[in-house]
Write a protein that holds these residues in place. Structure first.
Motif, PDB file in Angstrom:
ATOM      1  N   ILE A   1       0.762  -1.136  -0.019  1.00 28.54           N
ATOM      2  CA  ILE A   1       0.009   0.043  -0.066  1.00 28.54           C
ATOM      3  C   ILE A   1       0.906   1.244   0.038  1.00 28.54           C
ATOM      4  O   ILE A   1       0.613   2.318  -1.057  1.00 28.54           O
ATOM      5  CB  ILE A   1      -1.129  -0.013   0.996  1.00 28.54           C
TER       6      ILE A   1
ATOM      7  N   PRO B   1      -6.044   5.570   1.491  1.00 29.90           N
ATOM      8  CA  PRO B   1      -6.067   4.359   1.856  1.00 29.90           C
ATOM      9  C   PRO B   1      -7.501   3.474   1.594  1.00 29.90           C
ATOM     10  O   PRO B   1      -7.507   2.340   1.438  1.00 29.90           O
ATOM     11  CB  PRO B   1      -5.800   4.383   3.522  1.00 29.90           C
TER      12      PRO B   1
ATOM     13  N   THR C   1      -7.692   2.676  -2.078  1.00 31.27           N
ATOM     14  CA  THR C   1      -6.745   1.580  -2.060  1.00 31.27           C
ATOM     15  C   THR C   1      -7.006   0.222  -1.723  1.00 31.27           C
ATOM     16  O   THR C   1      -6.821  -0.886  -2.363  1.00 31.27           O
ATOM     17  CB  THR C   1      -5.375   2.269  -1.421  1.00 31.27           C
TER      18      THR C   1
ATOM     19  N   THR D   1      -7.760  -3.191  -3.892  1.00 30.49           N
ATOM     20  CA  THR D   1      -7.024  -4.505  -3.757  1.00 30.49           C
ATOM     21  C   THR D   1      -8.088  -5.424  -3.531  1.00 30.49           C
ATOM     22  O   THR D   1      -7.799  -6.508  -4.018  1.00 30.49           O
ATOM     23  CB  THR D   1      -6.154  -4.251  -2.408  1.00 30.49           C
TER      24      THR D   1
END
Length: 196
Positions: A31, A172, A175, A179
């Protein structure tokens, strides 16, 4: 010893048993570094190299030193020492010969030492009772799979810089969602080949 073709293990470790997208190992650097494609690819190459070499070293140490002397219980400590020493060696080589890469990776290069995917590969090869060729190809395939995932995420994050996102999803949040979607996409490969 597991009777699986080493090529099957190699392919499965890239796609269906990807360390990031199946086991979610190595998420910290995944990350943090996946903002630029070039940096992600460089870190992926370093992780692949370290995974391949430490798989070989840890296999040899486990099977020819720890197991014959009944010291299997030391495998965690020994594996971590081997990984740390090897990453230190790689860091010194990159600093000496690839100075630009060394400064672009910054703090994340030494963090390969604590990348749980690298320790996970060494532990999986022991748990699954792989032979030498299987272990090395498992390590190499896991590194390639990790690189593929981080470069793909970096490419998506680069495209998202120009996109208008809701405030709560920036950074985040998006992200982790990406993912998860990538993990679902790689799950589609599970019908092709899978290892346990």
């Amino acid at each position: 010893m597991v009777d699986i073709n080493p090529l099957v293990i190699f392919i499965a470790s890239i796609f269906t048993n990807n360390m990031i997208l199946s086991n979610f190992l190595g998420m910290c650097s995944f990350i943090a570094v996946s903002k630029e494609i070039e940096t992600s690819f460089s870190l992926g190459q370093a992780v692949t190299f370290v995974l391949t070499c430490t798989s070989l070293l840890n296999y040899l140490i486990y099977n020819y030193i720890l197991e014959p002397f009944g010291l299997e219980y030391l495998r965690y400590i020994i594996f971590i020492i081997v990984i740390a020493a090897f990453v230190q060696l790689v860091e010194m080589i990159i600093e000496r010969y690839f100075e630009h890469l060394y400064y672009s990776l910054g703090i994340f290069l030494p963090l390969i030492t604590v990348n749980c995917a690298i320790l996970g590969v060494s532990l999986f090869m022991v748990i699954r009772d792989y032979d030498l060729i299987q272990s090395v190809l498992f390590g190499a395939g896991s590194g390639i799979g990790w690189t593929l995932a981080i470069v793909a995420l970096a490419g998506i994050r680069k495209k998202l810089r120009t996109a208008k996102l809701p405030n709560g999803l920036e950074g985040p949040g998006i992200t982790l969602i990406i993912t998860g979607i990538m993990a679902l996409a790689f799950l589609g490969f599970s019908g092709i080949v899978q290892i346990q």
